[in-house]
Write a protein that holds these residues in place. Structure first.
Motif, mmCIF file in Angstrom:
data_model
loop_
_atom_site.group_PDB
_atom_site.id
_atom_site.type_symbol
_atom_site.label_atom_id
_atom_site.label_comp_id
_atom_site.label_asym_id
_atom_site.label_seq_id
_atom_site.Cartn_x
_atom_site.Cartn_y
_atom_site.Cartn_z
ATOM 1 N N LEU A 77 0.827 -1.201 0.000
ATOM 2 C CA LEU A 77 0.000 0.000 0.000
ATOM 3 C C LEU A 77 0.867 1.258 0.000
ATOM 4 O O LEU A 77 0.643 2.188 -0.775
ATOM 5 N N LEU A 78 1.884 1.269 0.858
ATOM 6 C CA LEU A 78 2.784 2.419 0.932
ATOM 7 C C LEU A 78 3.566 2.592 -0.371
ATOM 8 O O LEU A 78 3.745 3.710 -0.849
ATOM 9 N N THR A 79 4.017 1.483 -0.944
ATOM 10 C CA THR A 79 4.769 1.543 -2.195
ATOM 11 C C THR A 79 3.900 2.070 -3.330
ATOM 12 O O THR A 79 4.326 2.934 -4.112
ATOM 13 N N MET A 80 2.672 1.561 -3.425
ATOM 14 C CA MET A 80 1.772 2.011 -4.478
ATOM 15 C C MET A 80 1.442 3.498 -4.303
ATOM 16 O O MET A 80 1.442 4.262 -5.264
ATOM 17 N N GLY A 81 1.191 3.906 -3.077
ATOM 18 C CA GLY A 81 0.888 5.313 -2.815
ATOM 19 C C GLY A 81 2.052 6.229 -3.131
ATOM 20 O O GLY A 81 1.877 7.293 -3.744
ATOM 21 N N LEU A 82 3.251 5.823 -2.758
ATOM 22 C CA LEU A 82 4.433 6.640 -3.039
ATOM 23 C C LEU A 82 4.703 6.706 -4.543
ATOM 24 O O LEU A 82 5.013 7.773 -5.076
ATOM 25 N N GLY A 83 4.560 5.570 -5.231
ATOM 26 C CA GLY A 83 4.745 5.559 -6.682
ATOM 27 C C GLY A 83 3.759 6.474 -7.384
ATOM 28 O O GLY A 83 4.105 7.186 -8.332
ATOM 29 N N GLU A 89 4.565 5.447 -11.080
ATOM 30 C CA GLU A 89 3.779 4.264 -11.411
ATOM 31 C C GLU A 89 2.303 4.584 -11.230
ATOM 32 O O GLU A 89 1.896 5.096 -10.193
ATOM 33 N N LYS A 90 1.533 4.263 -12.246
ATOM 34 C CA LYS A 90 0.106 4.544 -12.201
ATOM 35 C C LYS A 90 -0.620 3.435 -11.434
ATOM 36 O O LYS A 90 -0.444 2.257 -11.731
ATOM 37 N N PRO A 91 -1.427 3.801 -10.432
ATOM 38 C CA PRO A 91 -2.183 2.776 -9.717
ATOM 39 C C PRO A 91 -3.344 2.276 -10.591
ATOM 40 O O PRO A 91 -4.183 3.062 -11.007
ATOM 41 N N THR A 92 -3.345 1.000 -10.873
ATOM 42 C CA THR A 92 -4.413 0.412 -11.673
ATOM 43 C C THR A 92 -5.398 -0.288 -10.750
ATOM 44 O O THR A 92 -5.104 -0.522 -9.571
ATOM 45 N N ILE A 93 -6.551 -0.629 -11.287
ATOM 46 C CA ILE A 93 -7.557 -1.359 -10.506
ATOM 47 C C ILE A 93 -6.975 -2.676 -10.002
ATOM 48 O O ILE A 93 -7.176 -3.049 -8.840
ATOM 49 N N ARG A 94 -6.240 -3.361 -10.850
ATOM 50 C CA ARG A 94 -5.645 -4.651 -10.483
ATOM 51 C C ARG A 94 -4.678 -4.489 -9.302
ATOM 52 O O ARG A 94 -4.684 -5.288 -8.368
ATOM 53 N N MET A 96 -4.672 -2.027 -7.093
ATOM 54 C CA MET A 96 -5.426 -1.635 -5.901
ATOM 55 C C MET A 96 -6.128 -2.832 -5.272
ATOM 56 O O MET A 96 -6.121 -2.984 -4.050
ATOM 57 N N ILE A 97 -6.712 -3.700 -6.095
ATOM 58 C CA ILE A 97 -7.388 -4.893 -5.563
ATOM 59 C C ILE A 97 -6.372 -5.797 -4.875
ATOM 60 O O ILE A 97 -6.626 -6.311 -3.777
ATOM 61 N N GLY A 98 -5.211 -6.000 -5.497
ATOM 62 C CA GLY A 98 -4.169 -6.828 -4.890
ATOM 63 C C GLY A 98 -3.685 -6.269 -3.572
ATOM 64 O O GLY A 98 -3.483 -7.006 -2.603
ATOM 65 N N THR A 99 -3.510 -4.962 -3.522
ATOM 66 C CA THR A 99 -3.046 -4.321 -2.298
ATOM 67 C C THR A 99 -4.088 -4.422 -1.195
ATOM 68 O O THR A 99 -3.770 -4.750 -0.051
ATOM 69 N N ILE A 100 -5.334 -4.165 -1.533
ATOM 70 C CA ILE A 100 -6.417 -4.269 -0.549
ATOM 71 C C ILE A 100 -6.528 -5.709 -0.046
ATOM 72 O O ILE A 100 -6.712 -5.960 1.152
ATOM 73 N N PHE A 101 -6.372 -6.667 -0.953
ATOM 74 C CA PHE A 101 -6.427 -8.071 -0.562
ATOM 75 C C PHE A 101 -5.292 -8.420 0.400
ATOM 76 O O PHE A 101 -5.497 -9.106 1.398
ATOM 77 N N ALA A 102 -4.068 -7.942 0.104
ATOM 78 C CA ALA A 102 -2.911 -8.242 0.955
ATOM 79 C C ALA A 102 -3.098 -7.678 2.362
ATOM 80 O O ALA A 102 -2.915 -8.380 3.356
ATOM 81 N N VAL A 103 -3.473 -6.423 2.453
ATOM 82 C CA VAL A 103 -3.646 -5.795 3.762
ATOM 83 C C VAL A 103 -4.883 -6.347 4.464
ATOM 84 O O VAL A 103 -4.851 -6.655 5.654
ATOM 85 N N GLY A 104 -5.969 -6.509 3.716
ATOM 86 C CA GLY A 104 -7.216 -7.010 4.300
ATOM 87 C C GLY A 104 -7.115 -8.418 4.820
ATOM 88 O O GLY A 104 -7.646 -8.751 5.875
ATOM 89 N N SER A 105 -6.410 -9.309 4.082
ATOM 90 C CA SER A 105 -6.303 -10.671 4.574
ATOM 91 C C SER A 105 -5.472 -10.756 5.840
ATOM 92 O O SER A 105 -5.771 -11.530 6.734
ATOM 93 N N MET A 106 -4.426 -9.933 5.942
ATOM 94 C CA MET A 106 -3.630 -9.944 7.171
ATOM 95 C C MET A 106 -4.461 -9.383 8.320
ATOM 96 O O MET A 106 -4.438 -9.928 9.415
ATOM 97 N N ALA A 107 -5.202 -8.332 8.085
ATOM 98 C CA ALA A 107 -6.051 -7.779 9.138
ATOM 99 C C ALA A 107 -7.110 -8.801 9.565
ATOM 100 O O ALA A 107 -7.404 -8.950 10.753
#
Length: 113
Positions: A77-83, A89-94, A96-107
């Motif tokens: 999430l931090l890497t995508m936001g900084l990019g 680097e342009k944040p794509t839907i793919r 964003m979904i991957g990032t949300i999945f990574a953080v959400g599954s750990m939470a």
């Protein structure tokens, strides 16, 4: 149970990695960075492969492993936001979904424990 100093653990990890990979890097015949890029390459290498593990191990000694895992899971999430903020680097839907999945599954895993 015996403990190991977090700074020593990070330094060992970095040192062993250098000793293991240096001969491969030298003998591979790949092109090395130009002299003008060397200070940046060395600084980034020390930051990401020495300072980060040492400081993260030190921080883990002050909290639980679960909180440390959650912290690590936010790195995409931090890497995508900084990019995106630096327009590198342009944040794509793919992404964003991957990032949300990574953080959400750990939470979610932390909620179960």
């Amino acid at each position: 149970m015996a403990t190991i100093d977090p700074v020593l653990l990070g330094a060992l990890r970095f040192g062993i990695g250098v000793l293991a990979l240096w001969p491969i890097a030298v003998w591979s015949g790949q092109r090395w960075p130009s002299r003008s890029d060397l200070p940046s390459v060395v600084a980034l290498g020390l930051l990401f492969f020495a300072a980060f593990p040492i400081l993260f191990n030190l921080a883990l000694s002050l909290t639980t492993a679960a909180r440390g895992a959650l912290t690590l899971s936010t790195l995409p999430l931090l890497t995508m936001g900084l990019g995106a903020a630096l327009r590198v680097e342009k944040p794509t839907i793919r992404k964003m979904i991957g990032t949300i999945f990574a953080v959400g599954s750990m939470a979610g895993m932390l909620q179960l424990s």
